[in-house]
Design a protein around this motif. Structure first.
Motif, mmCIF file in Angstrom:
data_model
loop_
_atom_site.group_PDB
_atom_site.id
_atom_site.type_symbol
_atom_site.label_atom_id
_atom_site.label_comp_id
_atom_site.label_asym_id
_atom_site.label_seq_id
_atom_site.Cartn_x
_atom_site.Cartn_y
_atom_site.Cartn_z
ATOM 1 N N PRO A 62 15.657 57.596 43.436
ATOM 2 C CA PRO A 62 15.948 56.832 44.118
ATOM 3 C C PRO A 62 14.470 56.563 45.088
ATOM 4 C CG PRO A 62 17.211 58.467 45.337
ATOM 5 C CD PRO A 62 16.601 58.473 43.693
ATOM 6 N N VAL A 63 13.663 55.427 45.098
ATOM 7 C CA VAL A 63 12.391 54.811 45.179
ATOM 8 C C VAL A 63 12.936 54.225 47.356
ATOM 9 C CG1 VAL A 63 10.518 53.920 45.711
ATOM 10 C CG2 VAL A 63 11.499 54.893 43.570
ATOM 11 N N THR A 64 13.872 53.308 47.026
ATOM 12 C CA THR A 64 13.717 52.657 48.458
ATOM 13 C C THR A 64 15.358 52.826 48.799
ATOM 14 O OG1 THR A 64 14.400 50.347 47.244
ATOM 15 C CG2 THR A 64 12.004 50.849 47.993
ATOM 16 N N ARG A 65 16.155 53.498 47.864
ATOM 17 C CA ARG A 65 17.313 53.824 48.408
ATOM 18 C C ARG A 65 18.201 54.893 48.588
ATOM 19 N NH1 ARG A 65 19.087 51.269 43.079
ATOM 20 N NH2 ARG A 65 17.967 49.936 43.602
ATOM 21 N N GLU A 66 18.812 55.622 49.794
ATOM 22 C CA GLU A 66 19.729 56.804 49.426
ATOM 23 C C GLU A 66 20.162 57.313 47.914
ATOM 24 O OE1 GLU A 66 22.915 56.989 52.350
ATOM 25 O OE2 GLU A 66 21.170 56.041 54.226
ATOM 26 N N ILE A 67 20.307 58.363 48.056
ATOM 27 C CA ILE A 67 20.736 58.537 46.534
ATOM 28 C C ILE A 67 22.491 58.292 45.704
ATOM 29 C CG2 ILE A 67 20.993 61.054 47.659
ATOM 30 C CD1 ILE A 67 19.915 60.276 44.046
#
Length: 119
Positions: A62-67
């Protein structure tokens, strides 16, 4: 339907990968490996999947969100048979509170979730 595994280079992440390989072999499924962060390189640990004789695919971290959100989104997208995550060992008091991501996956994921601990 694939088995989706949340991977980290910590002992619990490596244990989750091994269990995902076993589950995929039993279910004759492929494994989708989802690193928790961009730094979690599964490369040295992919042998567990190869040795189990299962097909696997690496998905981006993930780049912009939680796993947790990322993992559940991928599982829904591919209609996963199950999700495998690793849990850390905790003190008796710590057992009352799971990690935020683990708790979210356990409570909110559509497919069954298998949580494993490291040896």
């Amino acid at each position: 339907m694939p088995v989706v595994v949340g991977f980290s280079t910590k002992p619990e992440g490596i244990a989750a990968l091994k269990v995902a390989a076993d589950e995929a072999r039993l279910r004759q499924a492929r494994v989708l490996v989802v690193p928790n962060t961009e730094a979690d390189d599964p490369g040295p640990h992919i042998d567990a999947l190869t040795e189990a004789g299962v097909e696997w695919e690496l998905r981006p971290a993930p780049v912009t969100r939680e796993i947790a959100e990322h993992l559940m989104e991928i599982a829904d997208e591919v209609e996963a048979e199950m999700i495998v995550i690793g849990l850390r060992r905790r003190s008796p008091t710590g057992k009352l509170l799971l990690g935020m991501n683990a708790q979210r996956v356990l409570l909110d994921a559509g497919p069954p979730v298998l949580a494993v601990k490291a040896d």
